[in-house]
Structure formats: C-alpha cells, structure tokens
Design a protein around this motif. Structure first.
Motif, PDB file in Angstrom:
ATOM      1  N   ASN A  11       0.088  -7.519 -11.388  1.00  0.00           N
ATOM      2  CA  ASN A  11       0.741  -8.265 -12.443  1.00  0.00           C
ATOM      3  C   ASN A  11       1.941  -9.140 -12.566  1.00  0.00           C
ATOM      4  O   ASN A  11       2.647  -9.094 -13.381  1.00  0.00           O
ATOM      5  CB  ASN A  11       0.546  -7.417 -13.703  1.00  0.00           C
ATOM      6  CG  ASN A  11      -0.712  -7.255 -14.510  1.00  0.00           C
ATOM      7  OD1 ASN A  11      -1.748  -8.122 -14.274  1.00  0.00           O
ATOM      8  ND2 ASN A  11      -1.065  -6.002 -15.011  1.00  0.00           N
ATOM      9  N   ARG A  12       2.118  -9.800 -11.461  1.00  0.00           N
ATOM     10  CA  ARG A  12       3.386 -10.856 -11.488  1.00  0.00           C
ATOM     11  C   ARG A  12       2.814 -12.033 -10.658  1.00  0.00           C
ATOM     12  O   ARG A  12       3.285 -12.423  -9.591  1.00  0.00           O
ATOM     13  CB  ARG A  12       4.509 -10.132 -10.298  1.00  0.00           C
ATOM     14  CG  ARG A  12       5.208  -9.174 -11.348  1.00  0.00           C
ATOM     15  CD  ARG A  12       6.577  -8.880 -10.608  1.00  0.00           C
ATOM     16  NE  ARG A  12       7.458 -10.123 -10.884  1.00  0.00           N
ATOM     17  CZ  ARG A  12       8.719 -10.379 -10.441  1.00  0.00           C
ATOM     18  NH1 ARG A  12       9.357  -9.394  -9.622  1.00  0.00           N
ATOM     19  NH2 ARG A  12       9.421 -11.021 -10.679  1.00  0.00           N
ATOM     20  N   SER A  40      -4.419  -5.861 -11.124  1.00  0.00           N
ATOM     21  CA  SER A  40      -3.921  -6.944 -11.963  1.00  0.00           C
ATOM     22  C   SER A  40      -5.107  -7.592 -12.736  1.00  0.00           C
ATOM     23  O   SER A  40      -5.981  -7.492 -12.643  1.00  0.00           O
ATOM     24  CB  SER A  40      -3.127  -8.182 -11.222  1.00  0.00           C
ATOM     25  OG  SER A  40      -2.242  -7.478 -10.247  1.00  0.00           O
ATOM     26  N   GLY A  41      -4.711  -8.338 -13.947  1.00  0.00           N
ATOM     27  CA  GLY A  41      -5.574  -9.125 -14.686  1.00  0.00           C
ATOM     28  C   GLY A  41      -5.889 -10.610 -13.942  1.00  0.00           C
ATOM     29  O   GLY A  41      -5.518 -10.673 -12.942  1.00  0.00           O
ATOM     30  N   PRO A  42      -6.724 -11.202 -14.765  1.00  0.00           N
ATOM     31  CA  PRO A  42      -7.242 -12.381 -14.025  1.00  0.00           C
ATOM     32  C   PRO A  42      -6.398 -13.540 -13.904  1.00  0.00           C
ATOM     33  O   PRO A  42      -6.754 -14.353 -12.919  1.00  0.00           O
ATOM     34  CB  PRO A  42      -8.052 -12.887 -15.621  1.00  0.00           C
ATOM     35  CG  PRO A  42      -7.624 -12.154 -16.753  1.00  0.00           C
ATOM     36  CD  PRO A  42      -6.903 -10.809 -16.096  1.00  0.00           C
ATOM     37  N   GLN A  89       3.934  -6.483   6.516  1.00  0.00           N
ATOM     38  CA  GLN A  89       3.564  -6.078   5.272  1.00  0.00           C
ATOM     39  C   GLN A  89       4.636  -6.571   4.398  1.00  0.00           C
ATOM     40  O   GLN A  89       5.894  -6.325   4.629  1.00  0.00           O
ATOM     41  CB  GLN A  89       3.287  -4.393   5.252  1.00  0.00           C
ATOM     42  CG  GLN A  89       3.242  -3.778   3.810  1.00  0.00           C
ATOM     43  CD  GLN A  89       3.155  -2.144   4.012  1.00  0.00           C
ATOM     44  OE1 GLN A  89       2.148  -1.816   4.497  1.00  0.00           O
ATOM     45  NE2 GLN A  89       4.442  -1.729   3.667  1.00  0.00           N
ATOM     46  N   ILE A  90       4.218  -7.147   3.417  1.00  0.00           N
ATOM     47  CA  ILE A  90       5.311  -7.530   2.309  1.00  0.00           C
ATOM     48  C   ILE A  90       4.943  -6.968   1.061  1.00  0.00           C
ATOM     49  O   ILE A  90       3.769  -6.822   0.736  1.00  0.00           O
ATOM     50  CB  ILE A  90       5.550  -8.738   2.335  1.00  0.00           C
ATOM     51  CG1 ILE A  90       4.484  -9.725   2.173  1.00  0.00           C
ATOM     52  CG2 ILE A  90       6.222  -9.232   3.838  1.00  0.00           C
ATOM     53  CD1 ILE A  90       4.802 -11.214   2.028  1.00  0.00           C
ATOM     54  N   ASP A  91       5.893  -7.429   0.094  1.00  0.00           N
ATOM     55  CA  ASP A  91       5.460  -6.877  -1.264  1.00  0.00           C
ATOM     56  C   ASP A  91       5.344  -8.642  -2.041  1.00  0.00           C
ATOM     57  O   ASP A  91       5.813  -9.612  -1.487  1.00  0.00           O
ATOM     58  CB  ASP A  91       6.550  -6.357  -2.151  1.00  0.00           C
ATOM     59  CG  ASP A  91       6.603  -4.930  -1.961  1.00  0.00           C
ATOM     60  OD1 ASP A  91       5.471  -4.312  -1.292  1.00  0.00           O
ATOM     61  OD2 ASP A  91       7.609  -4.178  -2.227  1.00  0.00           O
ATOM     62  N   GLY A  92       4.592  -8.448  -3.298  1.00  0.00           N
ATOM     63  CA  GLY A  92       4.205  -9.742  -3.889  1.00  0.00           C
ATOM     64  C   GLY A  92       5.402 -10.116  -4.512  1.00  0.00           C
ATOM     65  O   GLY A  92       5.017 -11.249  -5.632  1.00  0.00           O
TER      66      GLY A  92
END
Length: 406
Positions: A11-12, A40-42, A89-92
C-alpha cells in the motif's frame, strides 16, 4: 548469471512508482522483476501494470490476501515465482542509485550473501520525491538526508579493493541484500512463523551463517536511499527473538514453515487443469475440448495450445469464447479447483475493454440482419449461423461467473 530483483511492497503505490523508475535507469537491468505484494489495494496493481508495459524486462506481480504483516510468506511466494539464479532483494520504498544492480551482480561470490547500506531520507525529502513519483540522485549535502550522510556517495574502485573483507560480521537489512537462490533453498527460505515487522531478515541471515554461507558488506557500492515512513509497532519482538535464538542454539537452520510448503504446490500445471481449477470452465473435460478446438492460446504465440501445455506464474492465457477473447494473467498455479473468492489470488483478468464492447454489440443486436424477400435461411446458412452463435448462446461449459476479479 540470471538476476531476479525482488521488491516487497504494501500500500505505497507512490513509493513503488519511484522505486520502479529508479530500476528503469539502471546501467545493468535485472533479468526479471518480481513485486511481492503483501495484500495492497488496486492502486498498487495499476502501478505494476504501467511498468509492465514500460520496462523491457518481465515484471511479475505476486499478491496474497491482506491478513496482517506477512513479509516472510510473500517473499517466499515471490522467489517461488522467479527464475533467477541470483536474488537481489529490496523494499518497495528504496530508491536505487543507477549502478545498484550492477554493483550487487559484480560483487556476487560463491559461498557468500551480500549486505548493502541505505541512506535514510527525511520526511520532507521523501514527501517531495513521492509526490513527483520520479527517481532522482541525492547529493551528500542535501537537506533531504536524515541519517547516514557519510554513506551517501559511491566509490566503486575502493569498494572493489575491499572485496569480501569489509564488515564480515553482523546481519543484513532486508531492504538491501542479495544471495544465491541455491543457498536460500538450502535453508528452506524465509521462516513463515514470523508475522509482524522485524525479525524475518535477521533469522534468514543467521540460518545462512549456520550452514556455512558467510557475508560481507558492500563498501561505498550498492547505494540506495530509503524513503521515510513511520516505524511499525513491534509488541511481538521479544517473543520473535526468543524463537529465533532457540532455533539457532539448537542448530535448526532449515525453516519448518518455508519454501517446501510452496514447492509442494505446483510451480507449473497443465493448462486444461488450470482452466478448470480457475473456474473458467465447469469441468476439466470441457477445458480439454476448448484446447482441442483451438480456443486457447498462450502469451504472444497465436498458435492454439494443446491440453498438456503447462502454464506458470507470469503467463498470459487467452480464452476465445466468440465473440470475445478473454485474457488472464497467471499469478499462481494450483491443481485444485478453487472457490470463487480465492480465484483473484491466482489470476488477474486483463481482458481489454474493446473485447467487452464486442459482447455488448451482440447483446444489443439479438438478431441477424437479413434483407426482406429472401425467405427463410437455407439449411447451410442455418448451420453457419449456428456455428457463429452457439458458443455465445449456450454456456458450453463456461463457468466464469464470478465478478470479484480485478
């Protein structure tokens, strides 16, 4: 060496836009990108769809239902859907310096996993970047830097001189690390016992160390900027650390709940079985017949597939049900028929709007235009008309009757 870039998000969508923009500017692109979406959402799915069209490498979106913080589980699913030998590997919410992928790839060594650093940005700087949704380079003297200012420059020549000798102790941070897929599988991946923020990365690193996989830290290489966010509450942290240390003390380096749970699920499945499992057809026999009639194609190949052809996550399946050709993207595979509510976790309906417009035309017309005075259709004309309309007028085994697909 085939490289997978693994990006976890929740959700970011604004931050994910920035991350993927920074990926697009890399001097060396990964061979594939897997977005691990923790429910997360759409709007996040929309961001991924845009970048699937813009980037020149495959972008796979792996999603599961939002049931709290389950980062370990979604990363396992992401790696199960990937094909790379080496995982970065990373974060969003980290913006990558343009040599980031190249630095990790060039530094990869057998028997090691790699730790990277991050430069943490201020709320002010992060808000500006996320509002623009465009990646940028951050100067070491920028007021956007909140912490780790001395790490905020790249010096690759010195970094290569240090090689594997820099910071050989300690564990990695999940937002910037890399490892060999084979080593990851030896410890059965992330331990899905961990739900809630904070320990899954440390646990993975300590188990890798336990089986003899050592570590080093990139020195002034593999630079990324961490966009600011509020820290999550960690009421479970003491209990999680206790569980981890108990496993390490008892030399339990292979996760009990890890990749094997996923590998027991099919990674590829016959397309006729998949069409039935996804509730696209009511029976597997009908799905098999649809393949034999040439109504099923895969990805960009216009040739119909045989029933025994396999599908895997990331494939696009085209199902022709005249007058419409439906398109579904495979998110995960299973050989078991699902309930309608579970189907969105396994496929994404990406049928273009113009196909639904064709459906509306047929519904509105309801008859075939025939000039006055020609009389009744001949038997031959009747057969041709039946061939055109039978698949629309009858269900023909069609079971795509749920309406909760995105």
């Amino acid at each position: 060496m085939k490289i997978t870039l693994l990006i976890s998000t929740y959700n970011r969508p604004d931050a994910l836009d920035v991350v993927l923009d920074s990926v697009s500017r890399q001097t060396r692109m990964p061979d594939e990108i897997v977005v691990c979406d923790d429910g997360s959402g759409p709007e996040t799915a929309d961001v991924v769809k845009r970048w699937q069209q813009r980037l020149r490498v495959p972008v796979i979106h792996v999603w599961h239902e939002d049931r709290g913080f389950r980062l370990a589980a979604i990363r396992n699913k992401g790696i199960a859907a990937s094909t790379g030998e080496y995982i970065i590997q990373i974060d969003g919410d980290v913006m990558l310096e343009r040599h980031f992928v190249a630095d990790h790839a060039d530094s990869a060594r057998s028997g090691y996993y790699i730790k990277g650093s991050r430069v943490r940005l201020s709320p002010y700087g992060s808000a500006k970047i996320c509002a623009a949704r465009i990646a940028c380079s951050i100067s070491p003297i920028s007021r956007s830097v909140m912490r780790d200012r001395m790490k905020n420059f790249r010096f690759a020549t010195l970094g290569r001189l240090f090689g594997t000798r820099y910071h050989r102790d300690g564990v990695a941070i999940g937002c910037n690390m890399s490892f060999w897929r084979s080593d990851f599988m030896r410890v059965n991946g992330y331990d899905e016992h961990y739900e809630g923020w904070g320990v899954e990365d440390t646990d993975l690193c300590m188990r890798l160390e336990g089986i003899g996989i050592h570590t080093f830290k990139l020195f002034r290489m593999g630079l990324c900027w961490h966009l600011w966010h509020n820290e999550r509450p960690t009421p479970h942290l003491r209990e999680a650390y206790g569980y981890m240390m108990d496993n390490i003390d008892n030399k339990k380096y292979v996760a009990e709940r890890g990749m094997t749970a996923i590998s027991k699920m099919a990674t590829e499945v016959r397309i006729d079985k998949w069409l039935w499992a996804m509730r696209i057809f009511k029976t597997r026999t009908i799905a098999t017949e649809a393949c034999k009639k040439g109504r099923i194609t895969l990805n960009a190949d216009p040739n119909p597939v045989k029933p025994a052809r396999t599908v895997k996550p990331g494939d696009e399946v085209h199902v022709r049900k005249p007058p419409v050709t439906y398109t579904f993207r495979v998110k995960a595979v299973t050989e078991n028929r699902l309930g309608a509510k579970l189907v969105p976790e396994y496929l994404e309906n990406i049928t273009p709007q113009d196909q639904y417009d064709l459906l509306d035309v047929v519904k509105i017309s309801g008859f075939v235009d025939r000039r006055k005075g020609l009389g009744r259709p001949t038997k031959r004309e009747g057969r041709e008309l039946a061939r055109f309309t039978d698949s629309y007028a009858s269900n023909e085994g069609w079971d795509f009757d749920f309406d909760d697909i995105d």
